[in-house]
Design an enzyme around this catalytic site. Structure first.
Site, PDB file in Angstrom:
ATOM      1  N   ASP A 123      39.520 -19.399  -4.188  1.00 16.47           N
ATOM      2  CA  ASP A 123      38.879 -19.832  -2.949  1.00 16.47           C
ATOM      3  C   ASP A 123      39.067 -21.348  -2.791  1.00 16.47           C
ATOM      4  O   ASP A 123      40.166 -21.842  -2.969  1.00 16.47           O
ATOM      5  CB  ASP A 123      37.400 -19.407  -2.981  1.00 16.47           C
ATOM      6  CG  ASP A 123      36.703 -19.510  -1.635  1.00 16.47           C
ATOM      7  OD1 ASP A 123      36.750 -18.532  -0.875  1.00 16.47           O
ATOM      8  OD2 ASP A 123      36.112 -20.572  -1.347  1.00 16.47           O
ATOM      9  N   TRP A 124      38.008 -22.097  -2.456  1.00 23.09           N
ATOM     10  CA  TRP A 124      38.139 -23.545  -2.295  1.00 23.09           C
ATOM     11  C   TRP A 124      38.532 -24.249  -3.587  1.00 23.09           C
ATOM     12  O   TRP A 124      39.028 -25.378  -3.555  1.00 23.09           O
ATOM     13  CB  TRP A 124      36.853 -24.140  -1.731  1.00 23.09           C
ATOM     14  CG  TRP A 124      36.904 -24.333  -0.250  1.00 23.09           C
ATOM     15  CD1 TRP A 124      36.420 -23.498   0.709  1.00 23.09           C
ATOM     16  CD2 TRP A 124      37.483 -25.443   0.450  1.00 23.09           C
ATOM     17  NE1 TRP A 124      36.666 -24.018   1.964  1.00 23.09           N
ATOM     18  CE2 TRP A 124      37.318 -25.210   1.832  1.00 23.09           C
ATOM     19  CE3 TRP A 124      38.141 -26.601   0.046  1.00 23.09           C
ATOM     20  CZ2 TRP A 124      37.777 -26.093   2.807  1.00 23.09           C
ATOM     21  CZ3 TRP A 124      38.606 -27.487   1.007  1.00 23.09           C
ATOM     22  CH2 TRP A 124      38.425 -27.228   2.369  1.00 23.09           C
ATOM     23  N   TRP A 164      34.663 -14.470   9.147  1.00 25.13           N
ATOM     24  CA  TRP A 164      33.855 -15.126   8.121  1.00 25.13           C
ATOM     25  C   TRP A 164      33.371 -16.485   8.612  1.00 25.13           C
ATOM     26  O   TRP A 164      32.199 -16.837   8.455  1.00 25.13           O
ATOM     27  CB  TRP A 164      34.649 -15.272   6.833  1.00 25.13           C
ATOM     28  CG  TRP A 164      34.251 -16.453   5.984  1.00 25.13           C
ATOM     29  CD1 TRP A 164      35.017 -17.512   5.651  1.00 25.13           C
ATOM     30  CD2 TRP A 164      32.964 -16.691   5.367  1.00 25.13           C
ATOM     31  NE1 TRP A 164      34.312 -18.396   4.882  1.00 25.13           N
ATOM     32  CE2 TRP A 164      33.046 -17.918   4.698  1.00 25.13           C
ATOM     33  CE3 TRP A 164      31.761 -15.978   5.345  1.00 25.13           C
ATOM     34  CZ2 TRP A 164      31.979 -18.468   3.986  1.00 25.13           C
ATOM     35  CZ3 TRP A 164      30.685 -16.524   4.648  1.00 25.13           C
ATOM     36  CH2 TRP A 164      30.794 -17.750   3.978  1.00 25.13           C
ATOM     37  N   ASP A 250      40.539  -7.750  -1.625  1.00 22.46           N
ATOM     38  CA  ASP A 250      40.237  -8.978  -0.876  1.00 22.46           C
ATOM     39  C   ASP A 250      41.003  -8.966   0.446  1.00 22.46           C
ATOM     40  O   ASP A 250      42.209  -9.181   0.476  1.00 22.46           O
ATOM     41  CB  ASP A 250      40.631 -10.206  -1.690  1.00 22.46           C
ATOM     42  CG  ASP A 250      40.210 -11.514  -1.037  1.00 22.46           C
ATOM     43  OD1 ASP A 250      39.764 -11.477   0.135  1.00 22.46           O
ATOM     44  OD2 ASP A 250      40.330 -12.569  -1.672  1.00 22.46           O
ATOM     45  N   HIS A 280      37.094 -10.388  -3.356  1.00 28.03           N
ATOM     46  CA  HIS A 280      37.373 -11.821  -3.259  1.00 28.03           C
ATOM     47  C   HIS A 280      36.896 -12.553  -4.502  1.00 28.03           C
ATOM     48  O   HIS A 280      37.590 -13.420  -5.026  1.00 28.03           O
ATOM     49  CB  HIS A 280      36.697 -12.393  -2.014  1.00 28.03           C
ATOM     50  CG  HIS A 280      37.012 -13.834  -1.787  1.00 28.03           C
ATOM     51  ND1 HIS A 280      38.290 -14.284  -1.531  1.00 28.03           N
ATOM     52  CD2 HIS A 280      36.212 -14.942  -1.769  1.00 28.03           C
ATOM     53  CE1 HIS A 280      38.268 -15.602  -1.360  1.00 28.03           C
ATOM     54  NE2 HIS A 280      37.024 -16.017  -1.506  1.00 28.03           N
TER      55      HIS A 280
END
Length: 302
Positions: A123-124, A164, A250, A280
């Site tokens: 993710d980030w 999202w 995901d 995810h």
């Protein structure tokens, strides 16, 4: 820069999270300092495995992966991004920028003088960690890309991401624990859901969590689109071994692993994996399988 610090008692007796806290200070870029929390487990002399979390989680995400990686003889560093976990939380959403996050985490690497790094990013953690790899490639030995991207805004991010982003801005009660719960296949216990909520006693602490979805470059003229293009220009020329490990369930990141396999020279010939029954937050769904994937990749590329 005005920031809040989550009370320590919020982090007591969390399930499966019996790790000692470590702290350092980084320049807030406005003349002050922010405290950053990180886990530092395993032998200090060993090459570090840097585990970087994303939105809206924190180092708790890696609690089941850290023990087997440490048991294999490695050092694990797992920082909490500014605005998350036990790190300080600026209260103004405008204080959160992509560039600042890269700088703040870069300060962690520089202050700890991490070298020969195995990066595990999701993710980030990938949007930031991959920029750090491009910025200081000599510090990185290998990269595991897990359910993340390095977007430039030149391609649409897709309907799932748009949904999202809209949800993150409109939901009245932004519950990190419920969001992580929704991004898993195996699902969390109520105590684990509460652990993801622990860093955020109330909405004042959630500025970073609310702002992160808006910082993803989604158009060619986004302020961070060009820095990401420049990062890709560097990455395309690096021979650093790269492995993709994505969760099969995901929907937001579906197919992005192919981008890394195509554009990263060090991805050629690697044993890339798509992990079944993983969403995810694959660190929750298949933590031991992902840890073994990391360990095998280290062995294969040592």
């Amino acid at each position: 820069m005005k920031a809040l610090r989550t009370p320590d008692e919020r982090f007591q007796n969390l399930p499966d999270y019996d790790f000692a806290p470590n702290y350092l200070e980084v320049d807030d870029t406005e003349g002050g300092a922010l405290r950053v929390h990180y886990l530092d487990e395993g032998p200090r002399a060993a090459a570090p495995v840097l585990m970087m979390h994303g939105e809206p989680s924190w180092s708790y995400l890696y609690r089941h992966m850290i023990p087997p990686v440490v048991a294999a003889g490695h050092r694990v560093i797992a920082p909490d991004l500014v605005g998350f976990g036990r790190s300080d939380k600026p209260v103004d959403r405008d204080d959160y920028t992509y560039a600042r996050h890269v700088f703040w985490m870069g300060e962690v690497l520089r202050q700890l003088d991490l070298r020969d790094i195995t990066l595990v990013c999701q993710d980030w953690g990938g949007l930031i960690g991959l920029r750090l790899w491009a910025e200081m490639p000599d510090r990185f030995a290998r990269v595991i890309v897990a359910n993340t991207a390095l977007p430039t805004g030149d391609q649409p991010l897709g309907e799932a991401f748009a949904a999202w982003r809209q949800f993150s801005q409109e939901v009245p009660d932004f519950r990190a624990g419920r969001i992580v719960y929704g991004g898993t296949v195996s699902k969390l216990t109520e105590d684990e859901v509460d652990a993801y909520d622990a860093p955020f006693p109330d909405d004042r602490y959630k500025a970073g969590a609310r702002q992160f979805p808006m910082l993803v470059p989604d158009r060619p003229d986004d302020p961070e689109s060009e820095p990401n293009r420049q990062a890709w220009n560097v990455i395309r020329g690096l021979q650093t071994p790269v492995l993709t490990a994505f969760g099969a369930e995901d929907r937001i990141m579906a197919g992005v692993d192919g981008v890394f396999q195509k554009l990263c020279p060090g991805a050629a010939g690697q044993n890339h994996v798509v992990l079944p029954k993983a969403g995810h937050f694959l660190q929750e769904d298949v933590p031991l399988e992902l840890a073994e994937t990391v360990l095998a990749f280290i062995r294969e590329t040592a």
